[in-house]
Design an enzyme around this catalytic site. Structure first.
Site, PDB file in Angstrom:
ATOM      1  N   ASN A 197     -28.172 -33.012   2.938  1.00 35.58           N
ATOM      2  CA  ASN A 197     -27.233 -33.833   3.162  1.00 35.58           C
ATOM      3  C   ASN A 197     -27.173 -34.578   4.665  1.00 35.58           C
ATOM      4  OD1 ASN A 197     -23.368 -33.475   3.119  1.00 35.58           O
ATOM      5  ND2 ASN A 197     -24.840 -35.092   2.814  1.00 35.58           N
ATOM      6  N   THR A 198     -27.137 -34.001   5.524  1.00 35.58           N
ATOM      7  CA  THR A 198     -27.221 -34.592   6.731  1.00 35.58           C
ATOM      8  C   THR A 198     -28.367 -35.383   7.164  1.00 35.58           C
ATOM      9  OG1 THR A 198     -26.006 -32.720   7.915  1.00 35.58           O
ATOM     10  CG2 THR A 198     -26.929 -34.091   9.457  1.00 35.58           C
ATOM     11  N   ALA A 213     -31.255 -26.697   4.286  1.00 34.33           N
ATOM     12  CA  ALA A 213     -31.045 -26.830   5.761  1.00 34.33           C
ATOM     13  C   ALA A 213     -31.994 -27.161   6.802  1.00 34.33           C
ATOM     14  CB  ALA A 213     -30.013 -25.798   6.094  1.00 34.33           C
ATOM     15  N   GLY A 214     -31.641 -27.982   7.720  1.00 34.89           N
ATOM     16  CA  GLY A 214     -32.849 -28.261   8.906  1.00 34.89           C
ATOM     17  C   GLY A 214     -33.663 -29.407   8.549  1.00 34.89           C
ATOM     18  N   GLY A 263     -27.887 -28.973   9.657  1.00 33.38           N
ATOM     19  CA  GLY A 263     -27.681 -30.288  10.356  1.00 33.38           C
ATOM     20  C   GLY A 263     -28.468 -30.578  11.502  1.00 33.38           C
ATOM     21  N   LYS A 292     -23.164 -22.651  -5.803  1.00 35.87           N
ATOM     22  CA  LYS A 292     -24.088 -22.469  -4.574  1.00 35.87           C
ATOM     23  C   LYS A 292     -23.331 -21.620  -3.640  1.00 35.87           C
ATOM     24  CE  LYS A 292     -25.983 -24.596  -0.573  1.00 35.87           C
ATOM     25  NZ  LYS A 292     -25.966 -25.730   0.636  1.00 35.87           N
TER      26      LYS A 292
END
Length: 270
Positions: A221-222, A199-200, A173, A112
């Site tokens: 992830n976050t 993301a987001g 995040g 990635k």
């Protein structure tokens, strides 16, 4: 007559088919046990790992020989490990990191790519991303690339030879959810490789919306690791991705300004 539901052939990345369309990260969890439990609850088959930040082996500095490593709790024979270039700000650093990952993982080609523009926003540096992508493809890597939600750039990365394009939904995040669904739709409709939102995402409804738009998958992830109960959130995300995909395949009804009766009046007695 009952119409058969369309079958989901699965997510195909670099020639390999995955039944799960939820990809997860391995950072920010309190310990390796929570990482394992959340990954299992998410049903993820592809897990991404920051090469520059994560010790793979228990011989790394600061880690006891007796402690398990990440690859002990998420073994490569069960999961596809997706090394990423998080923390890289130049194409040169990103390419070097990918080459290191390939050595650490015995010739592993899937990677990635992310090249960041600045530490405050963590937006991708698209110029450096293009440069790194071109080099990595020439080097024989299967590149899944993190990028902005620019349809022109997404197409260019596909044309370079990236095996998946991963536009952000919002800053890394941030948990803001999908901020520009129309750009995502444009990217999806013109793509011949998987489009995976990266993301987001903040909660399950964000993941469902991404899938309803036609994305091939969601990476997060976050949103999981930062939740009050990460394992429970992982389970919620798994269900949201599945529901969103099924809704996309089913085909939603058109939006209308006025009511449309669920029970037609044709043939009503009296």
């Amino acid at each position: 007559m009952t119409t058969a539901s369309p079958a989901d052939a699965g997510l195909v990345v670099a020639g390999k088919t995955y039944s799960s369309r939820l990809l997860t990260g391995t950072g920010k969890f309190k310990d390796l046990d929570e990482t394992r439990l959340a990954t299992e609850a998410a049903g993820a088959q592809i897990v991404t790992v920051a090469i520059r930040r994560t010790p793979f082996f228990n011989t790394d500095a600061g880690q006891s020989q007796d402690e398990p490593s990440l690859l002990d709790v998420l073994p490569p024979d069960r999961y596809t490990i997706l090394p990423n270039t998080a923390g890289c700000y130049t194409a040169e650093d990103a390419v070097r990191t990918c080459r290191l990952a390939r050595e650490l993982l015995d010739g592993h080609k899937l990677t990635k790519l992310e090249v960041l523009g600045d530490q405050r926003t963590l937006f991708p540096d698209v110029v450096q991303t293009l440069k790194a992508a071109e080099q990595l493809v020439k080097d024989g890597f299967d590149v899944m690339v993190y990028t902005s939600d620019d349809p022109i750039l997404a197409k260019r990365l596909e044309e370079i030879g990236c095996v998946a394009v991963m536009p952000l939904a919002a800053p890394i995040g941030s948990g803001l959810g999908i901020q520009n669904r129309y750009n995502l739709i444009e990217i999806i409709e013109n793509a011949k490789v998987p489009i995976i939102v990266d993301a987001g995402v903040g909660t399950a409804s964000d993941a469902a919306i991404a899938m309803e738009l036609g994305c091939d998958g969601v990476l997060m992830n976050t949103a999981i690791a930062g939740a009050r109960h990460p394992v429970l959130m992982a389970s919620a995300m798994r269900k949201a991705v599945q529901a969103g995909r099924e809704a996309f395949l089913a085909g939603r009804i058109p939006r209308k300004r006025f009511a449309s009766a669920s029970s037609p009046v044709d043939g009503v007695i009296g």
